[in-house]
Design a protein around this motif. Structure first.
Motif, mmCIF file in Angstrom:
data_model
loop_
_atom_site.group_PDB
_atom_site.id
_atom_site.type_symbol
_atom_site.label_atom_id
_atom_site.label_comp_id
_atom_site.label_asym_id
_atom_site.label_seq_id
_atom_site.Cartn_x
_atom_site.Cartn_y
_atom_site.Cartn_z
ATOM 1 N N ARG A 153 10.407 3.217 7.559
ATOM 2 C CA ARG A 153 11.125 4.484 7.682
ATOM 3 C C ARG A 153 10.155 5.579 7.263
ATOM 4 N N GLY A 154 9.539 6.256 8.235
ATOM 5 C CA GLY A 154 8.544 7.260 7.876
ATOM 6 C C GLY A 154 8.038 8.033 9.071
ATOM 7 N N THR A 155 7.199 9.039 8.784
ATOM 8 C CA THR A 155 6.672 9.956 9.797
ATOM 9 C C THR A 155 5.223 9.613 10.120
ATOM 10 N N VAL A 156 4.900 9.678 11.411
ATOM 11 C CA VAL A 156 3.549 9.433 11.915
ATOM 12 C C VAL A 156 3.046 10.716 12.578
ATOM 13 N N ARG A 157 1.819 11.109 12.241
ATOM 14 C CA ARG A 157 1.199 12.279 12.891
ATOM 15 C C ARG A 157 0.246 11.807 13.984
ATOM 16 N N LEU A 158 0.335 12.452 15.143
ATOM 17 C CA LEU A 158 -0.479 12.080 16.301
ATOM 18 C C LEU A 158 -1.274 13.288 16.775
ATOM 19 N N GLY A 159 -2.535 13.077 17.073
ATOM 20 C CA GLY A 159 -3.370 14.125 17.648
ATOM 21 C C GLY A 159 -4.073 13.591 18.886
ATOM 22 N N TYR A 160 -3.992 14.300 20.002
ATOM 23 C CA TYR A 160 -4.609 13.833 21.251
ATOM 24 C C TYR A 160 -4.613 14.966 22.273
ATOM 25 N N LYS A 161 -5.395 14.807 23.339
ATOM 26 C CA LYS A 161 -5.338 15.722 24.476
ATOM 27 C C LYS A 161 -4.383 15.149 25.507
ATOM 28 N N ASN A 200 0.812 -1.225 0.000
ATOM 29 C CA ASN A 200 0.000 0.000 0.000
ATOM 30 C C ASN A 200 0.844 1.274 0.000
ATOM 31 N N TYR A 201 1.904 1.292 -0.807
ATOM 32 C CA TYR A 201 2.746 2.493 -0.876
ATOM 33 C C TYR A 201 1.904 3.711 -1.240
ATOM 34 N N GLY A 202 2.076 4.783 -0.472
ATOM 35 C CA GLY A 202 1.384 6.032 -0.740
ATOM 36 C C GLY A 202 -0.028 6.112 -0.202
ATOM 37 N N ILE A 203 -0.531 5.041 0.385
ATOM 38 C CA ILE A 203 -1.880 5.047 0.950
ATOM 39 C C ILE A 203 -1.834 5.594 2.370
ATOM 40 N N GLN A 204 -2.795 6.454 2.706
ATOM 41 C CA GLN A 204 -2.835 7.061 4.036
ATOM 42 C C GLN A 204 -3.729 6.251 4.969
ATOM 43 N N TYR A 205 -3.162 5.870 6.107
ATOM 44 C CA TYR A 205 -3.934 5.283 7.196
ATOM 45 C C TYR A 205 -4.342 6.413 8.129
ATOM 46 N N SER A 206 -5.640 6.594 8.311
ATOM 47 C CA SER A 206 -6.180 7.662 9.145
ATOM 48 C C SER A 206 -7.051 7.005 10.222
ATOM 49 N N LEU A 207 -6.473 6.842 11.410
ATOM 50 C CA LEU A 207 -7.061 5.994 12.452
ATOM 51 C C LEU A 207 -7.442 6.811 13.683
ATOM 52 N N LYS A 208 -8.617 6.507 14.231
ATOM 53 C CA LYS A 208 -9.072 7.146 15.466
ATOM 54 C C LYS A 208 -9.250 6.079 16.542
ATOM 55 N N LEU A 209 -8.705 6.350 17.725
ATOM 56 C CA LEU A 209 -8.825 5.426 18.854
ATOM 57 C C LEU A 209 -9.462 6.173 20.033
ATOM 58 N N PRO A 210 -10.779 6.044 20.223
ATOM 59 C CA PRO A 210 -11.450 6.697 21.357
ATOM 60 C C PRO A 210 -11.272 5.871 22.647
ATOM 61 N N PRO A 216 5.112 4.361 3.508
ATOM 62 C CA PRO A 216 6.182 4.846 2.625
ATOM 63 C C PRO A 216 6.768 3.766 1.720
ATOM 64 N N PRO A 217 7.188 4.162 0.508
ATOM 65 C CA PRO A 217 7.970 3.251 -0.325
ATOM 66 C C PRO A 217 9.229 2.806 0.428
ATOM 67 N N ASP A 218 9.717 1.656 0.080
ATOM 68 C CA ASP A 218 10.892 1.026 0.703
ATOM 69 C C ASP A 218 10.586 0.432 2.068
ATOM 70 N N ALA A 219 9.345 0.552 2.546
ATOM 71 C CA ALA A 219 8.973 -0.146 3.780
ATOM 72 C C ALA A 219 8.607 -1.594 3.442
ATOM 73 N N THR A 220 8.718 -2.459 4.457
ATOM 74 C CA THR A 220 8.405 -3.874 4.295
ATOM 75 C C THR A 220 7.305 -4.242 5.286
#
Length: 457
Positions: free
Chosen positions: A385-393, A333-343, A437-441
Motif C-alpha cells: 500500500r504505497g505511492t510510486v513515482r514515475l518519470g519518462y518521456k 526494508n521499511y523506509g528505504i527508497q528504491y531509485s531505479l532507472k530502466l533505459p 512502506p511500513p505494513d507492506a509484506t
C-alpha cells in the motif's frame, strides 16, 4: 479492525467459496542490480505494540545507564535516517492516557553540533491517515491518496517534504540533548482504543550524535489534563528505564532452515537508506533490451531471507547493531527508497508496446515453476500500500512525472504503471522511485512486458 464474526446455525451457513486458482506467469525473474548504500538507518519498530513505557531503541553508550543492555553504543555522524513505527493500545479499559513517542539526540562532544533535517514526516493512524479501502490503482499527483500512517509518511518523504513539526536545523550544545520528536499517540475516544504512529526523518550531522526512541505515558497536570513530557523526564527514562514491553516474538536464527521462520521486528541500526540501480542487460551496456513480443521479465523488490523468488538475492538491509530478541536483518526494508532507472531499447524492426508493472506474486524462495505464481482472485490481506513515482518521456516526446498509489493484495498481478509505444530502434528511459512502506509484506517485483498485439501502433 475486523468485526466479530457472527456464528450462524449450521443450516444457515453459506457455502465457502472455492480457493483461488494459481496462475503462473512463465518468465524470467532477475536479481535487482545495484545495492543498498551505506547510510545508517535508526530503525525503531520493536515492540510494535507498546503497553508498558520504556526504551524502544537507544544507540547511547551504556556507561552510567541503569540497564546497560538497553543501549547499543552506536554513534551517528554525517548522513543518517531515523525510522519509527509503533502502536499504542490502552493497557486496561479505564486507562486511556496517551502514549508519547520521544526521539532524542545527544551531543557527547564539547563543541556544538548542527543537525540538518532534509525531509521528515510523522503521522497517526487516527485521525491523520486511517486504513481506508482504496482502489488498486489511483493517480496521486497531489499526494492526497493514502491509507495508514506509514503510507502517508512515505508519500511525503518521496516528494521531498519536511513537515512543520521538524525544524530545518537543530543545534545541540556540547554535552547536551535535544528532542527531535515529542508527539502523542492518543487512544481516548477510539473504538477499539488502538492507534499507531509512523515517522521517517532524513538528517545530516556535522559531528557525533547518539539517538534514542522512547515511549512514555503522558504526565498529567494538576487538573488531570495531559501534557507532553519534558526533556528532563525523557532523559530520566533514558538513563534509568528498561526496554519497553511487551517484547515481540523472538526471530528464528537465519541459519535455521528446518522450521517455520519468524522474521521478528526490527530494533537497531540498519545499513542502507537508498537502493539505486541502473537496470541494463549487463554492466557492459547502457540499455535494457525489451522482451520479445508476448514475453516478460521481472526484477525482484525487497526480497527477504527464504523469499528470494529464485534469485538468491536477499535485499534486506544488514543490521549494524540490534537487540538480541529482534530481527537479524531489516526484513522488508521499511523506509528505504528504491531509485531505479530502466533505459529501455526496442531492438526489433517493428513498433512494440511495452508495459512496466509492479506486482505481488506468491512468496517463494526457489521457484516451483519457471515463472511467478499469482492468484486468479487475490487474497484479502493487503501486501503493498504505497505511492510510486514515475518519470519518462511519453509517445509525444514530452517528459512526464506521475505519482501512482497502489494497493496490492497477495497474488495480485497489478495494472501497468507505464505503457510505451516504442518505434523500431527507440530508446526510452523510465525512472521508478518508491519508499518501501511500513505494513507492506515483501517481496514484490517490477515487471517489463512486451505485448503481443501491436496492430494499433
Amino acid at each position: 479492525m475486523l468485526p466479530f464474526l457472527q456464528i450462524l446455525p449450521i443450516a444457515q451457513t453459506t457455502p465457502v467459496p472455492p480457493p483461488a486458482e494459481e496462475v503462473v506467469q512463465t518468465q524470467q525473474v532477475r536479481p535487482l542490480p545495484g545495492k543498498l548504500d551505506r547510510i545508517p538507518t535508526f530503525n525503531s519498530n520493536s515492540p510494535e505494540k507498546v503497553l508498558k513505557e520504556g526504551i524502544l531503541l537507544s544507540t547511547f553508550p551504556s556507561a552510567g545507564k541503569k540497564v546497560p543492555t538497553a543501549h547499543l553504543n552506536f554513534p551517528f555522524q554525517g548522513r543518517f535516517d531515523i525510522f519509527a513505527h509503533h502502536v499504542a493500545e490502552a493497557p486496561t479499559p479505564d486507562n486511556l492516557r496517551s502514549l508519547y513517542l520521544g526521539i532524542i539526540l545527544h551531543n557527547p562532544g564539547k563543541q556544538p553540533v548542527k543537525v540538518n533535517v532534509f525531509q521528515g514526516a510523522t503521522y497517526l493512524s487516527q485521525p491523520d491517515a486511517p486504513f481506508v479501502e482504496l482502489p488498486s490503482f489511483t493517480q496521486n499527483l497531489l499526494g492526497t491518496v493514502f491509507a495508514g500512517p506509514g503510507d502517508r509518511v512515505m508519500n511525503d518523504v518521496l516528494r521531498g517534504r519536511r513537515q512543520d513539526i521538524f525544524p530545518a536545523q537543530i543545534i545541540i550544545p556540547g554535552g547536551q540533548s535535544q528532542m527531535l520528536l515529542n508527539a502523542p499517540i492518543p487512544v481516548q475516544g477510539l473504538t477499539p482504543p488502538l492507534n499507531g504512529r509512523s515517522t521517517l526523518i532524513r538528517l545530516r550531522s556535522n559531528g557525533t550524535v547518539y539517538a534514542a526512541s522512547l515511549a512514555m505515558f503522558a504526565p498529567t497536570n494538576p487538573d488531570g489534563s495531559e501534557r507532553a513530557p519534558t526533556l528532563q523526564e525523557w532523559e530520566n527514562l533514558l538513563n534509568n528505564g528498561d526496554l519497553a514491553l511487551p517484547r515481540d516474538k523472538t526471530p528464528t536464527p537465519l541459519e535455521k532452515t528446518d522450521k517455520p521462520i519468524i522474521y521478528g521486528r526490527v530494533a537497531g541500526v540498519a545499513q542502507g537508506s537508498f537502493w539505486r540501480a541502473n537496470i541494463t542487460d549487463s554492466p557492459k551496456v547502457k540499455y535494457l533490451t525489451i522482451p520479445q513480443p508476448g514475453q516478460a521479465y521481472s526484477y525482484a523488490l525487497s526480497t527477504v531471507h527464504r523469499g528470494t523468488l529464485g534469485t538468491g538475492q536477499i535485499q534486506s538491509a544488514p543490521m549494524l547493531v540490534r537487540y538480541p530478541d529482534t530481527a537479524y536483518r531489516a526484513h522488508g526494508n521499511y523506509g528505504i527508497q528504491y531509485s531505479l532507472k530502466l533505459p529501455l531499447y526496442n531492438n526489433t524492426q517493428t513498433p512494440q508496446r511495452v508495459t512496466i508493472s509492479m506486482q505481488t506474486p506468491l512468496k517463494e524462495d526457489q521457484l516451483v515453476q519457471p515463472g511467478l505464481r499469482f492468484l486468479s482472485t487475490p487474497g484479502r490481506q493487503v501486501f503493498f500500500r504505497g505511492t510510486v513515482r514515475l518519470g519518462y518521456k511519453d509517445d509525444q516526446g514530452k517528459l512526464q512525472t506521475q505519482f501512482v498509489h497502489l494497493v496490492q493484495r497477495q497474488g495480485q498481478p497489478g495494472e501497468p504503471l507505464v505503457v510505451l509505444n516504442m518505434k523500431a530502434g527507440d530508446k526510452r528511459l523510465v525512472k521508478v522511485d518508491l519508499l518501501y512502506p511500513p505494513d507492506a509484506t515483501p517481496p514484490q517485483v517490477l515487471t517489463v512486458q512486451t505485448l503481443k498485439n501491436t496492430n494499433s501502433l
